[in-house]
Enzyme design. Sequence first.
Site, PDB file in Angstrom:
ATOM      1  CG  ASP A 211      -1.739  -1.257   1.364  1.00  8.66           C
ATOM      2  OD1 ASP A 211      -1.642  -2.136   0.497  1.00  8.66           O
ATOM      3  OD2 ASP A 211      -2.483  -1.367   2.348  1.00  8.66           O
ATOM      4  CD  GLU A 441       0.232  -6.159   9.036  1.00  3.35           C
ATOM      5  OE1 GLU A 441       0.129  -5.598  10.149  1.00  3.35           O
ATOM      6  OE2 GLU A 441      -0.372  -5.769   8.017  1.00  3.35           O
TER       7      GLU A 441
HETATM    8  O1  LIG Z   1      -3.713  -1.722   5.436  1.00  2.00           O
HETATM    9  C1  LIG Z   1      -4.816  -2.125   5.070  1.00  2.00           C
HETATM   10  O2  LIG Z   1      -5.865  -1.703   5.580  1.00  2.00           O
HETATM   11  C2  LIG Z   1      -4.936  -3.168   3.991  1.00  2.00           C
HETATM   12  C3  LIG Z   1      -5.765  -2.618   2.853  1.00  2.00           C
HETATM   13  O3  LIG Z   1      -5.995  -3.601   1.903  1.00  2.00           O
HETATM   14  O4  LIG Z   1      -3.676  -3.594   3.424  1.00  2.00           O
HETATM   15  C4  LIG Z   1      -2.725  -4.379   4.125  1.00  2.00           C
HETATM   16  O5  LIG Z   1      -3.287  -5.494   4.785  1.00  2.00           O
HETATM   17  C5  LIG Z   1      -3.901  -6.492   3.966  1.00  2.00           C
HETATM   18  C6  LIG Z   1      -4.400  -7.601   4.877  1.00  2.00           C
HETATM   19  O6  LIG Z   1      -3.323  -8.331   5.397  1.00  2.00           O
HETATM   20  C7  LIG Z   1      -2.918  -7.001   2.898  1.00  2.00           C
HETATM   21  O7  LIG Z   1      -3.591  -7.827   1.987  1.00  2.00           O
HETATM   22  C8  LIG Z   1      -2.258  -5.850   2.140  1.00  2.00           C
HETATM   23  O8  LIG Z   1      -1.269  -6.359   1.295  1.00  2.00           O
HETATM   24  C9  LIG Z   1      -1.666  -4.816   3.096  1.00  2.00           C
HETATM   25  O9  LIG Z   1      -0.532  -5.328   3.732  1.00  2.00           O
END
Ligand SMILES: O=C(O)[C@@H](CO)O[C@H]1O[C@H](CO)[C@@H](O)[C@H](O)[C@@H]1O
Length: 475
Positions: A211, A441
């Site tokens: 992101d 994470e």
């Molecule tokens: O930060 C967020 O709210 C989400 C939005 O999609 O993205 C993160 O988190 C998601 C859920 O782990 C990942 O799929 C993405 O790659 C990113 O690391």
Amino acid sequence: MGPVACLTTVPAEAQAHQSFHANDAASAVVVIPGAINTDKGVNDEYEPLKNLLELSKQILTENDRGGYTIPAKGLYPYQWNWDSALVALGWATLDEGRAWQELEMLFSAQWEDGLVPHIVFHKPSPTYFPGPEIWGTVEQPMGTTGITQPPVAAITVRKLYEEGVNKELAMQKAKELFPKLLAWHRWFQTARDPHGTGLVATLHPWESGMDNSPAWDEPLHNVPVDPIPPYVRKDLGHVDSAMRPKQEEYDRFLTLVYRFRAVNYDCTKLYFLSPFRVTDLCTNAVLYRANLDLRWLATELGENEIAEEIDGWVEKAHKAFDTLYDAEAGMYKSKDQLTGKLLAAKTSAGFLPLFARVASAEQAAALAATLERWLDCVKSGIPSYDPEAANFEPLRYWRGPVWAIINWMITDGLRAYGYEDLACRVEADTYELLVSHGISEYYNPVTGAAAGGKLFSWTAAMCLAWLSKAVTPAC
Ligand SMILES: O=C(O)[C@@H](CO)O[C@H]1O[C@H](CO)[C@@H](O)[C@H](O)[C@@H]1O
């Protein structure tokens, strides 16, 4: 872990006997050929790995919401697209039926035009923003976002099909999922590459999965912030703001959502109206590899005409990938489609053409040399951004931290190109991070500290599906 780290990989002959069920659902005893005396159980020296695998299993079980897995409690309470495809690899070591179900739940939210959304809002949750009310994809059968994510699913389907023990189940599920995967991949060719360049466009940083990658700084800066409704970020209630994207990025993320919503996410319009349009290396590398695997499945299922159609996509993409290679930097780079310029930032996505198998031997050698340099700069790799860059931030999300899923992809690629030692080094680093700092994470590459969400599903899945089979502790 430093360059001297040495891991024993599973010998090929032992691999041949390796059951896909690395971990029996009923017990925590783990089968690791070459690492474990299976008659006597797990050796004491492998106790840390045994504990990690037990923890991984617990994480997936606790994050299971009845057929789909949330990435982490509180922080991410819905089903995410590429998370689920990767998490299914972990489930496969515990329960193959559950692994297939993960994918079925994801594809149950597929749109008529073929798009598989980046989030599926199966059940309401007050802990995430922006939720279904902001996305407002009202006419869809269930609440989803209106954008996608890197298409890992076909890669997973091939793995489950090839390595699964229950062949009857695998054949049935692969047959059911094949037309859905095909529809999604066709959607990428049309909706995201209407001019037939061979490479697809990414219209929102959230679609890239990385992101707040430094690669997006310039193109995102060119997105004007609209007068959007006031909002409260919920991510900052779960994770320290030093580990998350900044406010100016969120304002633009939201601006894009409202602009897309205004045209009802009509994919024939979005490509032309989005003020953010990039050729993202991660999406294109994953799609390339996923097309190879979809083509393989097509042949398995006797779909020869479809195999030829996919050959056409792959051939075109293969040529186009060279336009993303910066020989001087020894790296691939993403591109801003709106300015036509390669984006200067060197990120870990630059190594993913190895995972795709699209790099030449010469390009692979340059990538391996670049990666080695990066690893020498940090305690634990792979950093998500060039550790020598002035704006490298070891704690902030996709601007420096290590991600186990990316390490898995790059390791897979390194091995395919014959860089076994480097692959072992990345595996050793990843294993050490998880053993010493838990299943998080992401991780700080300078200190090794865990960061972001805790008890994280895709990191647990990588432990079950990858580390458990590939490594023993450093020798
Ligand atoms: O930060 C967020 O709210 C989400 C939005 O999609 O993205 C993160 O988190 C998601 C859920 O782990 C990942 O799929 C993405 O790659 C990113 O690391």
